[in-house]
Design an enzyme around this catalytic site. Structure first.
Site, PDB file in Angstrom:
ATOM      1  N   LYS A 158       0.859  -1.188   0.000  1.00 58.21           N
ATOM      2  CA  LYS A 158       0.000   0.000   0.000  1.00 58.21           C
ATOM      3  C   LYS A 158       0.889   1.230   0.000  1.00 58.21           C
ATOM      4  CE  LYS A 158      -4.280  -1.430   2.303  1.00 58.21           C
ATOM      5  NZ  LYS A 158      -5.154  -1.159   3.474  1.00 58.21           N
ATOM      6  N   GLU A 252      -7.323  -6.079  -0.279  1.00 51.19           N
ATOM      7  CA  GLU A 252      -8.320  -5.849   0.766  1.00 51.19           C
ATOM      8  C   GLU A 252      -9.761  -5.965   0.271  1.00 51.19           C
ATOM      9  OE1 GLU A 252      -7.156  -2.784   3.530  1.00 51.19           O
ATOM     10  OE2 GLU A 252      -9.160  -2.714   4.384  1.00 51.19           O
ATOM     11  N   ASN A 260      -7.005  -4.058  10.196  1.00 50.30           N
ATOM     12  CA  ASN A 260      -7.569  -2.790  10.677  1.00 50.30           C
ATOM     13  C   ASN A 260      -8.154  -2.900  12.081  1.00 50.30           C
ATOM     14  OD1 ASN A 260      -6.939  -1.526   8.252  1.00 50.30           O
ATOM     15  ND2 ASN A 260      -8.881  -2.161   7.314  1.00 50.30           N
ATOM     16  N   HIS A 263      -8.579   0.061  14.378  1.00 47.63           N
ATOM     17  CA  HIS A 263      -8.255   1.246  13.592  1.00 47.63           C
ATOM     18  C   HIS A 263      -9.445   2.175  13.365  1.00 47.63           C
ATOM     19  CE1 HIS A 263      -4.408  -0.598  13.130  1.00 47.63           C
ATOM     20  NE2 HIS A 263      -3.987   0.263  12.232  1.00 47.63           N
ATOM     21  N   HIS A 267      -8.320   5.746  14.089  1.00 46.39           N
ATOM     22  CA  HIS A 267      -8.272   6.832  13.097  1.00 46.39           C
ATOM     23  C   HIS A 267      -9.092   8.026  13.572  1.00 46.39           C
ATOM     24  CE1 HIS A 267      -7.222   3.817   9.652  1.00 46.39           C
ATOM     25  NE2 HIS A 267      -6.141   4.294  10.224  1.00 46.39           N
TER      26      HIS A 267
HETATM   27  N1  LIG Z   1       1.329   1.487   3.711  1.00 46.07           N
HETATM   28  C1  LIG Z   1       0.827   0.914   4.787  1.00 46.07           C
HETATM   29  O1  LIG Z   1       0.360  -0.240   4.747  1.00 46.07           O
HETATM   30  C2  LIG Z   1       0.867   1.657   6.082  1.00 46.07           C
HETATM   31  C3  LIG Z   1       0.579   0.975   7.268  1.00 46.07           C
HETATM   32  C4  LIG Z   1       0.699   1.672   8.464  1.00 46.07           C
HETATM   33  C5  LIG Z   1       1.074   3.020   8.452  1.00 46.07           C
HETATM   34  N2  LIG Z   1       1.319   3.642   7.277  1.00 46.07           N
HETATM   35  C6  LIG Z   1       1.758   5.058   7.236  1.00 46.07           C
HETATM   36  O2  LIG Z   1       3.000   5.154   7.929  1.00 46.07           O
HETATM   37  C7  LIG Z   1       3.144   6.493   8.400  1.00 46.07           C
HETATM   38  C8  LIG Z   1       3.679   6.454   9.808  1.00 46.07           C
HETATM   39  O3  LIG Z   1       4.924   5.798   9.819  1.00 46.07           O
HETATM   40  P1  LIG Z   1       5.977   6.027  10.998  1.00 46.07           P
HETATM   41  O4  LIG Z   1       5.295   5.811  12.286  1.00 46.07           O
HETATM   42  O5  LIG Z   1       7.162   5.253  10.662  1.00 46.07           O
HETATM   43  O6  LIG Z   1       6.240   7.595  10.926  1.00 46.07           O
HETATM   44  P2  LIG Z   1       7.428   8.465  10.307  1.00 46.07           P
HETATM   45  O7  LIG Z   1       7.851   7.996   8.991  1.00 46.07           O
HETATM   46  O8  LIG Z   1       6.990   9.890  10.437  1.00 46.07           O
HETATM   47  O9  LIG Z   1       8.617   8.182  11.348  1.00 46.07           O
HETATM   48  C9  LIG Z   1       8.468   8.603  12.683  1.00 46.07           C
HETATM   49  C10 LIG Z   1       9.629   9.519  13.109  1.00 46.07           C
HETATM   50  O10 LIG Z   1      10.759   8.717  13.417  1.00 46.07           O
HETATM   51  C11 LIG Z   1      11.885   9.166  12.671  1.00 46.07           C
HETATM   52  N3  LIG Z   1      12.692   7.974  12.433  1.00 46.07           N
HETATM   53  C12 LIG Z   1      12.362   6.891  11.681  1.00 46.07           C
HETATM   54  N4  LIG Z   1      13.306   5.960  11.798  1.00 46.07           N
HETATM   55  C13 LIG Z   1      14.251   6.428  12.625  1.00 46.07           C
HETATM   56  C14 LIG Z   1      15.457   5.907  13.162  1.00 46.07           C
HETATM   57  N5  LIG Z   1      15.857   4.664  12.896  1.00 46.07           N
HETATM   58  N6  LIG Z   1      16.184   6.696  13.975  1.00 46.07           N
HETATM   59  C15 LIG Z   1      15.758   7.944  14.297  1.00 46.07           C
HETATM   60  N7  LIG Z   1      14.622   8.482  13.854  1.00 46.07           N
HETATM   61  C16 LIG Z   1      13.874   7.732  13.029  1.00 46.07           C
HETATM   62  C17 LIG Z   1      11.320   9.850  11.461  1.00 46.07           C
HETATM   63  O11 LIG Z   1      12.224  10.786  10.939  1.00 46.07           O
HETATM   64  C18 LIG Z   1      10.075  10.504  12.052  1.00 46.07           C
HETATM   65  O12 LIG Z   1      10.420  11.716  12.678  1.00 46.07           O
HETATM   66  C19 LIG Z   1       1.785   7.145   8.264  1.00 46.07           C
HETATM   67  O13 LIG Z   1       1.807   8.058   7.205  1.00 46.07           O
HETATM   68  C20 LIG Z   1       0.837   5.990   7.959  1.00 46.07           C
HETATM   69  O14 LIG Z   1      -0.264   6.382   7.158  1.00 46.07           O
HETATM   70  C21 LIG Z   1       1.226   2.977   6.102  1.00 46.07           C
HETATM   71 ZN   LIG Z   2      -1.963   0.776  11.911  1.00 49.90          ZN
END
Ligand SMILES: NC(=O)c1ccc[n+]([C@@H]2O[C@H](COP(=O)([O-])OP(=O)(O)OC[C@H]3O[C@@H](n4cnc5c(N)ncnc54)[C@H](O)[C@@H]3O)[C@@H](O)[C@H]2O)c1
Ligand SMILES: [Zn+2]
Length: 376
Positions: A158, A252, A260, A263, A267
């Protein structure tokens, strides 16, 4: 860990690895199948891992964010230029996407080039969508660096960006060609982000694997201390469960809905509290406690779930948010014909059902019970 799913899920010596690793997982999708490499120090081996999978492009682009890029962009040993975007959800935008297309043109990418998404879920979703759409689709590699990205967003294909009107409204299913999880990078992840990622790990236990849930209960303190063996098992088992679900229902139309769990309210909490106030993992922890109450699980199982979230340092309620606001936000999130959301409900720890309609009174009652009886 022997259990009923292991044999089908964790394939040892999988698709394209020269040296098969214990922890590798394969996402089985016919000719679009791919490996998830889970290994401390894997980042340094990225060029070799890509070559092992036949990913030999002359040109490519590494997409990363400012935090992750500063720490790890050079550690990959890739010769591709890097496009660095600001860290944070705001970067999953039209403006940043089009900036990446400019960078792709500048880097001279063609249809045979490769995109490498190095970062958390924001970079993965945005980079994946850039790969899905640029020149009608390039191959790409996910190198997730947050726990949430390793166990969730980097696996399953996704991809997408947000619109001002809502999250993930533009997107495509586009499977990566390889996913590489270097567990060492979790050492620099902010602890709050680590706990939020663990919410998704716990979710896999609740929806799919009671034995894994018990493993998390027994090892949560070691996980919070980033014990290498525990982290490797938690990431591998989570990826294996997601891989199993996605390979049964890639787009899905059915089963994938179980991912989900928690979720719908989660959400709504993110939206009503204002994006960024609750991390996604924090919001879905509350959403899962709510879903568990709605499910009417036996009290001892409810207590085990709520205790595990609390021990992980995750919230189990949001008393400052009004039910009416959350309820309204839930209708926007997922509407059935009647305007009532359908739910994923737990039958027991390790087993859920999806597409379950729930009546209005039951929703309000579950939320009231959540506020009333869970200790602060
Ligand atoms: N495609 C999918 O199936 C799916 C599933 C769940 C979530 N998502 C998406 O994922 C996003 C959230 O992802 P997230 O929680 O990783 O957020 P993010 O990418 O914003 O990362 C969180 C924070 O951690 C920092 N960071 C990441 N890795 C690091 C590391 N190793 N060391 C230091 N800092 C680090 C990033 O710079 C950021 O500030 C949302 O946009 C959500 O919609 C997508
Ligand atoms: Zn999730």
């Amino acid at each position: 860990m022997g259990n009923r799913h292991d044999a089908e899920l964790i394939e040892r010596g999988s698709l394209c690895m020269v040296q098969s690793q214990e922890m590798n997982v394969t996402v089985k999708l016919g000719d679009r199948s791919y490996d998830i490499v889970i290994e401390p120090g894997a980042l340094k081996k990225l060029p070799a891992l890509m070559a092992d999978c036949g990913l030999h492009a002359r040109k490519g682009l590494v997409i990363t964010d400012a935090n992750v890029g500063a720490l790890y962009a050079t550690a990959t040993g890739l010769s591709f230029p890097a496009a660095t975007i600001p860290a944070g959800e705001e970067s999953k935008s039209q403006a940043t996407l089009f900036h990446l297309y400019d960078e792709a043109i500048r880097a001279g990418l063609d249809r045979k080039s490769i995109i490498v998404a190095l970062g958390g879920g924001v970079v993965g979703d945005l980079g994946g969508y850039a790969a899905a759409s640029f020149m009608r689709g390039l191959k790409y590699v996910q190198v997730p660096t947050s726990l949430l990205a390793m166990v969730d967003s980097a696996v399953g294909g996704k991809t997408g960006i947000n619109l001002p009107q809502g999250k993930n409204l533009i997107g495509a299913f586009h499977q990566p060609s390889l996913v590489v999880c270097d567990l060492d990078v979790l050492k620099t992840l902010p602890p709050r982000e680590l706990r939020a990622g663990l919410a998704e790990v716990i979710k896999y236990g609740i929806i799919y694997d009671a034995e894994f849930f018990a493993y998390i209960e027994a090892n949560i303190d070691r996980a919070l201390a980033l014990d290498a063996e525990v982290m490797a098992h938690m990431v591998a088992r989570s990826c294996a469960i997601k891989a199993d679900v996605v390979s049964q229902d890639e787009t899905e139309t059915g089963l994938r809905a179980i991912l989900n769990f928690g979720h719908t309210l989660g959400h709504a909490i993110e939206a009503v509290a204002g994006y960024g106030n609750y991390l996604h993992g924090e919001a879905i922890a509350i959403g899962m406690v709510f879903a568990v109450r709605l499910s009417g699980l036996p009290a001892d199982q409810q207590a085990r779930i709520e205790t595990l979230f609390t021990r992980t340092g995750l919230p189990v309620k949001a008393p400052e948010l009004k039910w009416d606001d959350l309820r309204r936000a839930m209708s926007v999130d997922k509407k059935s014909e009647s305007g009532l959301p359908k739910f994923v409900l737990a039958k027991e720890i390790g087993r859920v059902e999806y597409g379950i309609p729930v009546d209005e009174a039951a929703l309000a009652k579950a939320y009231t019970s959540l506020l009333a009886s869970v200790p602060e």
